[in-house]
Write a protein that holds these residues in place. Structure first.
Motif, mmCIF file in Angstrom:
data_model
loop_
_atom_site.group_PDB
_atom_site.id
_atom_site.type_symbol
_atom_site.label_atom_id
_atom_site.label_comp_id
_atom_site.label_asym_id
_atom_site.label_seq_id
_atom_site.Cartn_x
_atom_site.Cartn_y
_atom_site.Cartn_z
ATOM 1 N N ARG A 84 0.824 -1.205 0.000
ATOM 2 C CA ARG A 84 0.000 0.000 0.000
ATOM 3 C C ARG A 84 0.859 1.257 0.000
ATOM 4 O O ARG A 84 1.757 1.434 0.823
ATOM 5 C CB ARG A 84 -0.889 -0.005 1.241
ATOM 6 C CG ARG A 84 -1.818 1.205 1.365
ATOM 7 C CD ARG A 84 -2.990 1.080 0.409
ATOM 8 N NE ARG A 84 -4.030 2.040 0.734
ATOM 9 C CZ ARG A 84 -4.168 3.225 0.108
ATOM 10 N NH1 ARG A 84 -3.340 3.574 -0.863
ATOM 11 N NH2 ARG A 84 -5.145 4.043 0.451
ATOM 12 N N ALA A 85 0.597 2.123 -0.947
ATOM 13 C CA ALA A 85 1.222 3.444 -1.000
ATOM 14 C C ALA A 85 0.148 4.442 -1.409
ATOM 15 O O ALA A 85 -0.697 4.135 -2.266
ATOM 16 C CB ALA A 85 2.380 3.477 -1.988
ATOM 17 N N LEU A 86 0.161 5.618 -0.804
ATOM 18 C CA LEU A 86 -0.871 6.606 -1.097
ATOM 19 C C LEU A 86 -0.507 7.403 -2.344
ATOM 20 O O LEU A 86 0.642 7.838 -2.515
ATOM 21 C CB LEU A 86 -1.048 7.559 0.082
ATOM 22 C CG LEU A 86 -1.987 7.083 1.207
ATOM 23 C CD1 LEU A 86 -1.392 5.885 1.932
ATOM 24 C CD2 LEU A 86 -2.258 8.214 2.199
ATOM 25 N N SER A 87 -1.495 7.584 -3.209
ATOM 26 C CA SER A 87 -1.303 8.380 -4.421
ATOM 27 C C SER A 87 -1.305 9.862 -4.072
ATOM 28 O O SER A 87 -1.642 10.259 -2.950
ATOM 29 C CB SER A 87 -2.421 8.090 -5.419
ATOM 30 O OG SER A 87 -3.663 8.587 -4.907
ATOM 31 N N ASP A 221 2.784 2.568 6.102
ATOM 32 C CA ASP A 221 2.632 2.710 4.652
ATOM 33 C C ASP A 221 3.107 4.076 4.161
ATOM 34 O O ASP A 221 3.338 4.246 2.952
ATOM 35 C CB ASP A 221 1.167 2.508 4.249
ATOM 36 C CG ASP A 221 0.698 1.073 4.441
ATOM 37 O OD1 ASP A 221 1.550 0.163 4.408
ATOM 38 O OD2 ASP A 221 -0.516 0.874 4.647
ATOM 39 N N LEU A 222 3.251 5.034 5.064
ATOM 40 C CA LEU A 222 3.751 6.347 4.653
ATOM 41 C C LEU A 222 5.202 6.256 4.195
ATOM 42 O O LEU A 222 5.651 7.039 3.350
ATOM 43 C CB LEU A 222 3.610 7.354 5.797
ATOM 44 C CG LEU A 222 2.176 7.612 6.289
ATOM 45 C CD1 LEU A 222 2.159 8.698 7.356
ATOM 46 C CD2 LEU A 222 1.248 7.970 5.128
ATOM 47 N N ARG A 223 5.969 5.307 4.760
ATOM 48 C CA ARG A 223 7.343 5.095 4.288
ATOM 49 C C ARG A 223 7.341 4.573 2.849
ATOM 50 O O ARG A 223 8.118 5.026 2.011
ATOM 51 C CB ARG A 223 8.066 4.095 5.204
ATOM 52 C CG ARG A 223 8.619 4.715 6.453
ATOM 53 C CD ARG A 223 9.109 3.695 7.453
ATOM 54 N NE ARG A 223 10.064 2.736 6.980
ATOM 55 C CZ ARG A 223 11.389 2.938 6.887
ATOM 56 N NH1 ARG A 223 11.903 4.123 7.208
ATOM 57 N NH2 ARG A 223 12.199 1.980 6.474
ATOM 58 N N THR A 225 4.957 5.054 0.774
ATOM 59 C CA THR A 225 4.461 6.175 -0.034
ATOM 60 C C THR A 225 5.610 7.075 -0.441
ATOM 61 O O THR A 225 5.737 7.456 -1.611
ATOM 62 C CB THR A 225 3.416 6.976 0.771
ATOM 63 O OG1 THR A 225 2.291 6.134 1.048
ATOM 64 C CG2 THR A 225 2.957 8.201 0.000
ATOM 65 N N MET A 226 6.462 7.421 0.520
ATOM 66 C CA MET A 226 7.615 8.264 0.200
ATOM 67 C C MET A 226 8.505 7.590 -0.830
ATOM 68 O O MET A 226 8.923 8.199 -1.814
ATOM 69 C CB MET A 226 8.415 8.552 1.472
ATOM 70 C CG MET A 226 9.667 9.384 1.233
ATOM 71 S SD MET A 226 10.878 9.126 2.527
ATOM 72 C CE MET A 226 12.049 10.428 2.173
ATOM 73 N N ARG A 227 8.800 6.298 -0.597
ATOM 74 C CA ARG A 227 9.702 5.569 -1.508
ATOM 75 C C ARG A 227 9.133 5.516 -2.916
ATOM 76 O O ARG A 227 9.869 5.667 -3.908
ATOM 77 C CB ARG A 227 9.913 4.147 -0.959
ATOM 78 C CG ARG A 227 10.797 3.253 -1.827
ATOM 79 C CD ARG A 227 12.213 3.781 -1.874
ATOM 80 N NE ARG A 227 13.078 2.887 -2.633
ATOM 81 C CZ ARG A 227 13.204 2.917 -3.949
ATOM 82 N NH1 ARG A 227 12.495 3.792 -4.667
ATOM 83 N NH2 ARG A 227 14.031 2.094 -4.569
ATOM 84 N N THR A 228 7.832 5.316 -3.030
ATOM 85 C CA THR A 228 7.185 5.241 -4.345
ATOM 86 C C THR A 228 7.269 6.570 -5.076
ATOM 87 O O THR A 228 7.566 6.627 -6.279
ATOM 88 C CB THR A 228 5.712 4.824 -4.183
ATOM 89 O OG1 THR A 228 5.663 3.545 -3.529
ATOM 90 C CG2 THR A 228 5.002 4.736 -5.526
#
Length: 294
Positions: A84-87, A221-223, A225-228
């Protein structure tokens, strides 16, 4: 984390028992009870129980480890790796919901922004003390946050570049913290005085109370998100991995000891600029250019 699992699960069940009388069946019942509510926590609990009972065997408090032959099937079951990563749109919705929430609070909002901006783990941020930060910086490093080895998952110290916007958020937290040595001091009176920083689950509880309408995600998942988003910005993999505090893998990890500090600072400049645009609700589309510094 081990202490939390012992306090929440193991001690209430076995705290008044003679260690040698705890059987594999007793342990299985506890793991099954925890698993029904939180499978991942059951797996973590099994790992910590195995260590506790192994210690007891070494100290001759019991003759065998009752969970020695247990595996994940006896606890919460196999775990799938999260993806999971936030768009960008989800981050916009999240920021808007947090700003408009009457209960979330500015301190929690700053914590979320710091987690996203720096890619650190929740515990690394919430347990931070002010003496870890160098807001002036040396000519060769600039302003940095120096995470000591005893507070990182890898067991190695980590130097994190601090951008002006991040320093501004931290200075706001310093005013809120008053004279506390912690960036996030505890908010409620704790008669047992177990810790002086905010509780490790406080931010989770605050976020759970916000109706943001975004599909389920966790703070960890914020980590991802940053990586993505770093990848989308064209940041080289080794630089992005070091931004998360990861060790480089394989032969490269063995022979490449470069810390990529200047490259990480440049990467964070790009990423934080995106975060600021998202917070303002600006949808800018910029071409991705790979540069030698990243």
């Amino acid at each position: 984390m081990p202490r939390r699992h012992l306090d929440n699960y193991l001690l209430p069940e076995f705290g008044d028992r003679v260690p040698a009388e705890i059987t594999a069946a007793d342990a299985a019942r506890l793991l099954a009870k925890v698993s029904r509510r939180a499978p991942t926590a059951a797996n973590d609990l099994l790992r910590f129980m195995r260590r506790v009972f192994r210690f007891g065997v070494r100290r001759h408090l019991l003759t065998s480890n009752p969970v020695a032959d247990f595996d994940q099937q006896d606890a919460g079951g196999p775990e799938r790796k999260r993806r999971r990563a936030l768009s960008r749109g989800e981050l916009e919705d999240l920021f808007k919901a947090l700003r408009e929430s009457p209960s979330f609070g500015g301190e929690n909002f700053l914590a979320i922004k710091l987690l996203l901006a720096l890619g650190v783990r929740k515990g690394e941020l919430l347990k931070a003390t002010w003496d870890e930060f160098d807001f002036e910086g040396r000519p060769d490093t600039g302003p940095v946050w120096r995470l000591p080895s005893n507070r990182t998952k890898t067991g190695e110290p980590l130097t994190i570049p601090l951008l002006p916007e991040v320093i501004e958020w931290l200075q706001a937290l310093r005013l809120i913290a008053g004279g506390s040595i912690h960036v996030f001091p505890k908010r409620r009176r704790d008669p047992r005085n177990r810790c002086l920083h905010v509780g490790i689950d406080t931010l989770n509880a605050a976020l759970a109370s916000v109706e943001h309408g975004i599909p389920h995600f966790t703070l960890h998942d914020l980590r991802r998100t940053m990586r993505t988003h770093l990848a989308a910005l064209g940041v080289r993999s080794e630089v992005a991995e070091r931004c998360l505090g990861h060790k480089l893998r394989g032969v490269e990890g063995t022979y490449n000891t470069h810390d990529y500090l200047s490259e990480r600072r440049a990467a964070l400049e790009k990423w934080i600029a995106v975060l600021l645009d998202i917070e303002r609700g600006e949808r800018k589309v910029s071409p991705i250019r790979r540069t030698a510094t990243l």
